[in-house]
Write an enzyme that holds these catalytic residues in place. Structure first.
Site, short mmCIF file in Angstrom:
data_model
loop_
_atom_site.label_atom_id
_atom_site.label_comp_id
_atom_site.label_asym_id
_atom_site.label_seq_id
_atom_site.Cartn_x
_atom_site.Cartn_y
_atom_site.Cartn_z
CG ASP A 69 46.72 34.08 44.52
OD1 ASP A 69 45.96 33.15 44.20
OD2 ASP A 69 46.38 35.27 44.52
CG ASP A 118 40.27 33.11 42.13
OD1 ASP A 118 39.07 32.99 42.43
OD2 ASP A 118 40.73 34.14 41.61
N1 GLY Z 1 43.21 34.75 40.85
C1 GLY Z 1 42.77 36.04 40.54
C2 GLY Z 1 42.17 36.15 39.21
O1 GLY Z 1 41.80 35.17 38.59
O2 GLY Z 1 42.06 37.27 38.75
#
Ligand code: GLY
Length: 392
Positions: free
Chosen positions: A97, A160
């Site tokens: 992330d 994601d």
């Molecule tokens: N990237 C984690 C979510 O979308 O909750």
């Protein structure tokens, strides 16, 4: 360019800016995730600073700086960025992330001010992200192990991550070293092959064998179940592939983004409110407004990239065809985005400036205990979508 949409988006942004002027004073020293009784919480403490959403508040301050030119927004954003330095020094907090944390903060700062410290932070984060690449499976590992005796996550990749790849594209553009973009493209190719299903919907989690690289299985992750269609995952996918196309010009990425977009648009309910999962049972009717704003951003990005804005074919029927029963065409992506945004602005944005959040009815995951609350990235992508529509 549809002047009516643009004027509408600018009006809504003006209301957002009016509210943010008050909210930003109240929350100047925080890094919020959600609100409790209308008040932002604070995730800047040592036990929470690594949380994946901690770049969005700083990103919102840069958005406000861009919209208003007021220096105090820049000061808050810079403060958030400095607080995130603790994360850069903590291997356990550094995961895939990095894009969500340092694109809205450091990359934005560097783009707008040329600050060398911001460039340094973003390059450190990009190097760490590239280091998560599994060569056998050609994917970027998503999460670290959580010390909870949970599953072995070394082979897990998630949809994601498509949204984190722009940090790698940026690093290659900045350093003229193609390694970062090469890594991003290998991951995107794997995601197109292993995450995107025949009908254009996407898996949330895919597990690979860490040694052979073979795909093992998929998981439902934050959605309803394996094989279902978690709406925020669909939104990450369509926006993420569009961004990969923007950075690489590789047509397959735009085609993939459009396939996911067609699936999403075909499943938008009549009332324009997006559920947590397109395959969830009819009851309870849980919504996720974050999926709606992220999808709106992606749909507007696809509309722009697919040339409708510059080709002169600006009608809603530009380049129309039929895919899975859904009307396809660049103008229709924008039309769908406008429907989502108008619905949210009318029914799901909290315009009371005594409350700190903008968007209501956001949901982190279908099987969580709590549903339908405010989440900071909902507000961030709401503003991003409105800025795209207003052509600011
Ligand atoms: N990237 C984690 C979510 O979308 O909750």
């Amino acid at each position: 360019m549809n002047e009516e949409y643009s004027v509408w988006a600018r009006d809504v942004l003006a209301r957002v800016a009016e509210k943010m002027e008050k909210v930003s004073v109240r929350s100047a020293d925080k890094i919020p995730y959600t609100t409790k009784d209308g008040v932002h919480d604070d995730w800047s403490g040592d036990d929470k600073i690594g949380w994946w959403t901690n770049g969005f508040w700083g990103g919102m301050m840069w958005q406000m700086y861009e919209l208003t030119g007021q220096e105090r927004y820049k000061a808050i954003a810079e403060d958030v960025e400095r607080k995130l330095d603790r994360v850069l020094m903590d291997a356990q907090s550094m995961d895939h992330d990095s894009g969500f944390k340092w694109l809205p903060t450091s990359v934005n700062n560097y783009r707008m001010t040329g600050n060398p410290a911001s460039r340094n932070r973003a390059l450190l984060a990009a190097n760490n992200l590239a280091g998560r690449f599994n060569h056998a499976g050609q994917f970027i590992r998503a999460w670290n192990d959580w010390g909870d005796n949970g599953p072995d996550r070394r082979g897990w990749a998630i949809i994601d991550c498509m949204m984190n790849l722009p940090l790698l594209y940026w690093a290659s553009e900045e350093t003229k070293d193609p390694r970062f973009a090469q890594t991003a493209m290998r991951h995107a190719d794997t995601a197109a092959r292993c995450f995107v299903r025949e009908d254009g919907s996407v898996n949330h989690i895919v597990e690979f064998d860490v040694d052979s690289g073979e795909m093992v299985r998929s998981y439902g992750g934050q959605g309803y179940g394996d094989g279902s269609s978690w709406t925020r995952g669909q939104a990450w996918g369509l926006y993420g592939f569009a961004q990969s196309f923007r950075h690489t010009g590789k047509r397959e990425y735009l085609d993939t983004a459009m396939r996911i977009a067609d699936y999403f648009v075909a499943h938008i309910p009549e009332n324009g409110l997006i559920p947590v999962d397109f395959c969830q049972p009819e009851e309870p009717v849980w919504e996720d407004s974050t999926a709606s704003v992220i999808a709106a951003c992606g749909l507007l990005e696809i509309w722009r990239l697919s040339g409708a804005a510059s080709s002169g074919k600006q009608g809603e029927g530009a380049a129309e065809g039929t895919v899975n029963g859904a009307e396809k065409g660049a103008g229709n992506y924008r039309k769908a985005a406008v429907k989502l945004l108008r619905t949210l602005a009318g029914q799901r944005v909290n315009w009371n400036d005594a409350d700190d959040n903008l968007l209501e009815k956001c949901t982190a995951a279908y099987h969580d205990r709590e549903h339908e609350f405010s989440i900071i990235y909902g507000d961030y992508y709401l503003i991003e979508a409105l800025m795209k529509l207003s052509q600011l």
